[in-house]
Design an enzyme around this catalytic site. Structure first.
Site, PDB file in Angstrom:
ATOM      1  N   GLY A  38       0.828  -1.189   0.000  1.00  0.00           N
ATOM      2  CA  GLY A  38       0.000   0.000   0.000  1.00  0.00           C
ATOM      3  C   GLY A  38       0.867   1.245   0.000  1.00  0.00           C
ATOM      4  O   GLY A  38       2.051   1.196   0.372  1.00  0.00           O
ATOM      5  N   ASN A  39       0.301   2.332  -0.434  1.00  0.00           N
ATOM      6  CA  ASN A  39       1.037   3.600  -0.447  1.00  0.00           C
ATOM      7  C   ASN A  39       0.049   4.745  -0.575  1.00  0.00           C
ATOM      8  O   ASN A  39      -1.058   4.572  -1.097  1.00  0.00           O
ATOM      9  CB  ASN A  39       2.069   3.636  -1.588  1.00  0.00           C
ATOM     10  CG  ASN A  39       1.516   3.091  -2.886  1.00  0.00           C
ATOM     11  OD1 ASN A  39       0.634   3.707  -3.480  1.00  0.00           O
ATOM     12  ND2 ASN A  39       2.001   1.937  -3.327  1.00  0.00           N
ATOM     13  N   SER A  55       9.687   3.626  -1.507  1.00  0.00           N
ATOM     14  CA  SER A  55       9.485   2.235  -1.913  1.00  0.00           C
ATOM     15  C   SER A  55       9.980   1.267  -0.849  1.00  0.00           C
ATOM     16  O   SER A  55      11.048   1.465  -0.254  1.00  0.00           O
ATOM     17  CB  SER A  55      10.244   1.985  -3.221  1.00  0.00           C
ATOM     18  OG  SER A  55      10.075   0.660  -3.647  1.00  0.00           O
ATOM     19  N   GLY A  56       9.199   0.213  -0.611  1.00  0.00           N
ATOM     20  CA  GLY A  56       9.641  -0.878   0.251  1.00  0.00           C
ATOM     21  C   GLY A  56       9.667  -0.573   1.737  1.00  0.00           C
ATOM     22  O   GLY A  56      10.183  -1.360   2.519  1.00  0.00           O
ATOM     23  N   SER A  85       7.901   5.359  -4.105  1.00  0.00           N
ATOM     24  CA  SER A  85       7.071   4.159  -4.281  1.00  0.00           C
ATOM     25  C   SER A  85       7.091   3.685  -5.728  1.00  0.00           C
ATOM     26  O   SER A  85       7.081   4.491  -6.657  1.00  0.00           O
ATOM     27  CB  SER A  85       5.630   4.483  -3.869  1.00  0.00           C
ATOM     28  OG  SER A  85       4.752   3.500  -4.360  1.00  0.00           O
ATOM     29  N   SER A  86       7.074   2.368  -5.908  1.00  0.00           N
ATOM     30  CA  SER A  86       7.066   1.825  -7.274  1.00  0.00           C
ATOM     31  C   SER A  86       5.777   2.195  -8.009  1.00  0.00           C
ATOM     32  O   SER A  86       5.710   2.093  -9.231  1.00  0.00           O
ATOM     33  CB  SER A  86       7.244   0.303  -7.230  1.00  0.00           C
ATOM     34  OG  SER A  86       6.238  -0.269  -6.418  1.00  0.00           O
ATOM     35  N   ASP A  87       4.752   2.628  -7.281  1.00  0.00           N
ATOM     36  CA  ASP A  87       3.489   3.023  -7.912  1.00  0.00           C
ATOM     37  C   ASP A  87       3.406   4.530  -8.182  1.00  0.00           C
ATOM     38  O   ASP A  87       2.329   5.036  -8.517  1.00  0.00           O
ATOM     39  CB  ASP A  87       2.309   2.618  -7.019  1.00  0.00           C
ATOM     40  CG  ASP A  87       2.136   1.105  -6.964  1.00  0.00           C
ATOM     41  OD1 ASP A  87       2.209   0.460  -8.021  1.00  0.00           O
ATOM     42  OD2 ASP A  87       1.931   0.570  -5.856  1.00  0.00           O
ATOM     43  N   HIS A 106      -3.363   3.793  -2.503  1.00  0.00           N
ATOM     44  CA  HIS A 106      -3.444   2.459  -3.111  1.00  0.00           C
ATOM     45  C   HIS A 106      -3.258   1.431  -2.008  1.00  0.00           C
ATOM     46  O   HIS A 106      -2.343   1.561  -1.197  1.00  0.00           O
ATOM     47  CB  HIS A 106      -2.361   2.290  -4.175  1.00  0.00           C
ATOM     48  CG  HIS A 106      -2.230   0.890  -4.679  1.00  0.00           C
ATOM     49  ND1 HIS A 106      -3.304   0.166  -5.154  1.00  0.00           N
ATOM     50  CD2 HIS A 106      -1.150   0.056  -4.774  1.00  0.00           C
ATOM     51  CE1 HIS A 106      -2.899  -1.035  -5.520  1.00  0.00           C
ATOM     52  NE2 HIS A 106      -1.593  -1.133  -5.287  1.00  0.00           N
ATOM     53  N   HIS A 108      -3.959  -3.041  -0.990  1.00  0.00           N
ATOM     54  CA  HIS A 108      -4.416  -4.373  -1.394  1.00  0.00           C
ATOM     55  C   HIS A 108      -5.392  -4.863  -0.336  1.00  0.00           C
ATOM     56  O   HIS A 108      -5.374  -6.039   0.038  1.00  0.00           O
ATOM     57  CB  HIS A 108      -3.243  -5.342  -1.517  1.00  0.00           C
ATOM     58  CG  HIS A 108      -2.323  -5.038  -2.663  1.00  0.00           C
ATOM     59  ND1 HIS A 108      -1.326  -5.894  -3.076  1.00  0.00           N
ATOM     60  CD2 HIS A 108      -2.252  -3.970  -3.507  1.00  0.00           C
ATOM     61  CE1 HIS A 108      -0.680  -5.366  -4.106  1.00  0.00           C
ATOM     62  NE2 HIS A 108      -1.218  -4.192  -4.388  1.00  0.00           N
ATOM     63  N   ASP A 131     -23.318   6.773   0.212  1.00  0.00           N
ATOM     64  CA  ASP A 131     -22.807   7.944   0.928  1.00  0.00           C
ATOM     65  C   ASP A 131     -21.496   8.446   0.334  1.00  0.00           C
ATOM     66  O   ASP A 131     -21.173   9.634   0.436  1.00  0.00           O
ATOM     67  CB  ASP A 131     -22.564   7.596   2.407  1.00  0.00           C
ATOM     68  CG  ASP A 131     -23.838   7.650   3.230  1.00  0.00           C
ATOM     69  OD1 ASP A 131     -24.803   8.310   2.797  1.00  0.00           O
ATOM     70  OD2 ASP A 131     -23.857   7.039   4.316  1.00  0.00           O
ATOM     71  N   HIS A 182      -5.641  -6.754  -9.474  1.00  0.00           N
ATOM     72  CA  HIS A 182      -4.666  -6.076  -8.630  1.00  0.00           C
ATOM     73  C   HIS A 182      -5.319  -5.592  -7.336  1.00  0.00           C
ATOM     74  O   HIS A 182      -5.330  -6.316  -6.349  1.00  0.00           O
ATOM     75  CB  HIS A 182      -4.041  -4.937  -9.452  1.00  0.00           C
ATOM     76  CG  HIS A 182      -2.906  -4.231  -8.789  1.00  0.00           C
ATOM     77  ND1 HIS A 182      -2.071  -3.358  -9.452  1.00  0.00           N
ATOM     78  CD2 HIS A 182      -2.462  -4.237  -7.510  1.00  0.00           C
ATOM     79  CE1 HIS A 182      -1.168  -2.889  -8.622  1.00  0.00           C
ATOM     80  NE2 HIS A 182      -1.386  -3.399  -7.434  1.00  0.00           N
ATOM     81  N   TYR A 240     -25.343  16.914   5.707  1.00  0.00           N
ATOM     82  CA  TYR A 240     -24.923  15.969   6.727  1.00  0.00           C
ATOM     83  C   TYR A 240     -23.835  16.576   7.612  1.00  0.00           C
ATOM     84  O   TYR A 240     -22.984  17.326   7.149  1.00  0.00           O
ATOM     85  CB  TYR A 240     -24.361  14.710   6.046  1.00  0.00           C
ATOM     86  CG  TYR A 240     -23.964  13.617   7.008  1.00  0.00           C
ATOM     87  CD1 TYR A 240     -24.892  12.700   7.484  1.00  0.00           C
ATOM     88  CD2 TYR A 240     -22.648  13.524   7.442  1.00  0.00           C
ATOM     89  CE1 TYR A 240     -24.528  11.706   8.363  1.00  0.00           C
ATOM     90  CE2 TYR A 240     -22.272  12.516   8.321  1.00  0.00           C
ATOM     91  CZ  TYR A 240     -23.205  11.612   8.775  1.00  0.00           C
ATOM     92  OH  TYR A 240     -22.837  10.626   9.649  1.00  0.00           O
TER      93      TYR A 240
HETATM   94 ZN    ZN Z   1      -0.432  -2.819  -5.660  1.00  0.00          ZN
END
Ligand code: ZN
Length: 247
Positions: A38-39, A55-56, A85-87, A106, A108, A131, A182, A240
């Site tokens: 995640g990132n 990353s990592g 991050s790799s993303d 992001h 998982h 909502d 993914h 709301y």
């Molecule tokens: Zn991913």
């Protein structure tokens, strides 16, 4: 000792690093990331800078000094020892294509990833969904054999943008997507709203699955109820929550 004084830009970027680190910590606290799956990032559009997880590195342990600053236009990293991050390329495409967003997450997270792996969009079956998402949470098409390799994460961003363009979807009304095979990418106008979207998406993915298991038909929530729920939380007519009192 030095006489240097932090200027306005330095202070802005420090604040951006702090916000990005805190958002990654929040993802861990919310139970949405396992290990390094995640990132999260935030953008300062005035400075043209994205602050993203290195990353990592586990989300739980990120220090603001480790947050990587990346140029929004070029993708070049600024004065950092750590790799972004790799993303990162996916985050950059989302910021460039969806100008109203201020943060991207992001994960998982397991239930949202289950729908992504099944390559099924999540239908709006109830008000929890309505909502936060004005319609089903879409799933992208799978990447083709020429779309992996060095441009894999860039193309991941491209299929998300393509999914919204071809579906005529507004990213501010549907702040998330399932990347086929993914997992989810979500976003918001700021860090807080992106975290809300990530948390709600996982809850919605779980309850939609449970609804179908219980025997629900899969027919969507009545559209007038769905629109009422979305509108009361978003936009100029939102009612709301607490409103500032008039003196
Ligand atoms: Zn991913």
């Amino acid at each position: 000792m030095t006489n240097e004084v932090a200027g306005p830009t330095d202070l802005r970027l420090q604040e951006l690093r702090d916000t990005a680190a805190e958002l990654n910590h929040d993802l861990h606290r919310a139970g949405l990331v396992t290990l390094t799956f995640g990132n999260a990032s935030v953008v300062d559009r005035v400075a043209g800078v994205v602050a993203i997880k290195p990353s990592g590195v586990a989300c739980a342990t990120i220090d603001p000094a480790d947050v990587v600053l990346v140029d929004l236009k070029t993708g070049a990293a600024r004065e950092t020892a750590l790799a972004a991050s790799s993303d990162t390329a996916t985050h950059l495409i989302l910021y460039r294509s969806f100008p109203g967003i201020g943060a991207v997450i992001h994960t998982h997270s397991p239930y949202a990833s289950a729908w992504a792996q099944a390559r099924r969009s999540i239908p709006c079956l109830g008000t929890t969904h309505a909502d936060s998402f004005a319609g089903e949470v879409p799933v992208t098409r799978p990447l083709g054999p020429t779309e992996v390799g060095p441009d894999y994460t860039t193309n991941t961003g491209q299929v998300i943008v393509e999914c919204f363009a071809t579906g005529g979807l507004d990213p501010l009304r549907i702040p998330g997507v399932l990347v086929a095979g993914h997992g989810p990418f979500v976003w918001g106008v700021d860090a807080e709203s992106a975290l809300d979207a990530a948390t709600t998406l996982e809850l919605v993915a779980l309850t939609a699955l449970a609804t179908l298991q219980v025997g629900g038909s899969g027919d969507g929530l009545e559209p007038w109820v769905a629109e009422h729920h979305f509108a009361r939380k978003h936009g100029p007519g939102a009612t709301y929550g607490q409103r500032p009192r008039r003196s």
